[in-house]
Motif scaffolding. Structure first.
Motif, short mmCIF file in Angstrom:
data_model
loop_
_atom_site.label_atom_id
_atom_site.label_comp_id
_atom_site.label_asym_id
_atom_site.label_seq_id
_atom_site.Cartn_x
_atom_site.Cartn_y
_atom_site.Cartn_z
N ALA A 36 58.24 35.37 68.03
CA ALA A 36 58.28 36.82 68.24
C ALA A 36 59.49 37.46 67.56
CB ALA A 36 58.31 37.12 69.74
N GLY A 37 60.40 36.63 67.06
CA GLY A 37 61.59 37.16 66.40
C GLY A 37 62.61 37.71 67.38
N LEU A 38 62.68 37.11 68.57
CA LEU A 38 63.60 37.58 69.61
C LEU A 38 64.73 36.58 69.81
CD1 LEU A 38 60.92 38.76 72.18
CD2 LEU A 38 62.38 40.24 70.80
N THR A 39 65.84 37.09 70.31
CA THR A 39 66.96 36.22 70.66
C THR A 39 67.16 36.25 72.17
OG1 THR A 39 68.62 37.98 70.50
CG2 THR A 39 68.10 36.77 68.46
N GLU A 40 67.92 35.30 72.67
CA GLU A 40 68.20 35.27 74.11
C GLU A 40 68.96 36.53 74.54
OE1 GLU A 40 69.66 31.68 75.91
OE2 GLU A 40 68.61 30.45 74.41
N ALA A 128 48.80 41.00 65.68
CA ALA A 128 49.81 40.11 65.12
C ALA A 128 49.76 40.08 63.60
CB ALA A 128 49.64 38.70 65.68
N LEU A 129 48.57 40.13 63.03
CA LEU A 129 48.46 40.15 61.57
C LEU A 129 49.14 41.38 60.97
CD1 LEU A 129 44.78 38.91 61.15
CD2 LEU A 129 46.87 37.67 60.54
N PHE A 130 48.90 42.54 61.58
CA PHE A 130 49.52 43.76 61.06
C PHE A 130 51.02 43.82 61.36
CE2 PHE A 130 45.10 45.09 60.81
CZ PHE A 130 45.09 45.72 59.57
N GLU A 131 51.45 43.13 62.41
CA GLU A 131 52.88 43.05 62.72
C GLU A 131 53.58 41.95 61.92
OE1 GLU A 131 52.84 42.38 66.93
OE2 GLU A 131 52.27 44.44 67.39
N ARG A 132 52.80 41.24 61.10
CA ARG A 132 53.31 40.15 60.26
C ARG A 132 53.87 38.99 61.08
NH1 ARG A 132 51.16 43.92 57.75
NH2 ARG A 132 51.69 44.53 55.64
N LYS A 133 53.19 38.70 62.19
CA LYS A 133 53.58 37.58 63.05
C LYS A 133 52.87 36.31 62.56
CE LYS A 133 56.02 40.09 65.91
NZ LYS A 133 57.46 40.00 65.96
N SER A 134 53.39 35.18 62.96
CA SER A 134 52.86 33.89 62.52
C SER A 134 51.63 33.47 63.31
CB SER A 134 53.94 32.83 62.66
OG SER A 134 54.21 32.61 64.05
N SER A 135 50.96 32.45 62.79
CA SER A 135 49.81 31.90 63.53
C SER A 135 50.29 31.26 64.83
CB SER A 135 49.06 30.89 62.67
OG SER A 135 49.92 29.85 62.25
N LYS A 136 51.51 30.76 64.85
CA LYS A 136 52.07 30.19 66.09
C LYS A 136 52.15 31.27 67.16
CE LYS A 136 55.45 27.16 66.05
NZ LYS A 136 56.78 26.54 65.94
N TYR A 137 52.60 32.46 66.78
CA TYR A 137 52.69 33.59 67.70
C TYR A 137 51.30 33.93 68.25
CZ TYR A 137 53.49 38.43 69.23
OH TYR A 137 53.56 39.59 69.96
N ILE A 138 50.31 33.97 67.36
CA ILE A 138 48.94 34.27 67.78
C ILE A 138 48.43 33.22 68.76
CG2 ILE A 138 46.54 34.48 67.00
CD1 ILE A 138 47.70 35.60 64.33
#
Length: 160
Positions: A36-40, A128-138
């Motif tokens: 998700a591109g998040l940090t703690e 997720a595709l439009f947000e440019r997230k990975s297949s792992k995220y999906i």
């Protein structure tokens, strides 16, 4: 046909239970955070009461919607506009023959799983595709909702 509000609420609460397990750092939590591109630090500054409150509200809304998918008799009741008292005799005959057909945990789980596969996955995947997230995220998020919908469907259909 009775509508079990307790089953709806328990099904909604089950999403929080599954979420606590699914997004635990020892399960998929750390992988999800990276995907998700998040940090703690970003996760620490949130209003958790608001997040869990809205998550529960959305889960309740989802439970009500899922009811129509897993309890087939709800479609028959909708055909008479919910007015079962004044329905034609054919309605009573149908409900006598099929009023409890396919009302099991197993059947609800099947329809919940199918809802996850054919409703949740395409929605999450498209976003997720439009947000440019990975297949792992999906896969992590769609997997979570597929498990949730499976459990919710089982609870709703088997307990109604």
């Amino acid at each position: 046909m009775e509508f079990n509000v307790l089953a709806i609420l328990v099904a909604a609460l089950s999403t929080l239970v599954v979420g606590f397990i699914w997004y635990n750092p020892k399960v998929f939590g750390t992988a999800w955070m990276h995907a998700a591109g998040l940090t703690e630090d970003q996760l620490k500054g949130a209003n958790m009461a608001k997040i869990f409150g809205l998550a529960l509200l959305f889960a309740i809304m989802l439970s009500f919607s899922l009811y129509a998918l897993v309890v087939h008799q709800s479609g028959v009741v909708s055909l008479v506009n919910g007015d079962v008292e004044n329905a034609k005799p054919s309605f009573d005959a149908f409900m006598t023959d099929y009023g409890t057909a396919f009302r099991t945990f197993k059947h609800g789980a099947l329809h919940g799983f199918l809802a996850g596969l054919f409703i949740a996955l395409p929605i999450i995947g498209t976003n997720a595709l439009f947000e440019r997230k990975s297949s792992k995220y999906i896969l992590i998020n769609a997997g979570f909702w597929t498990v949730c919908l499976t459990v919710m469907g089982a609870i709703i259909c088997g307990w109604v």
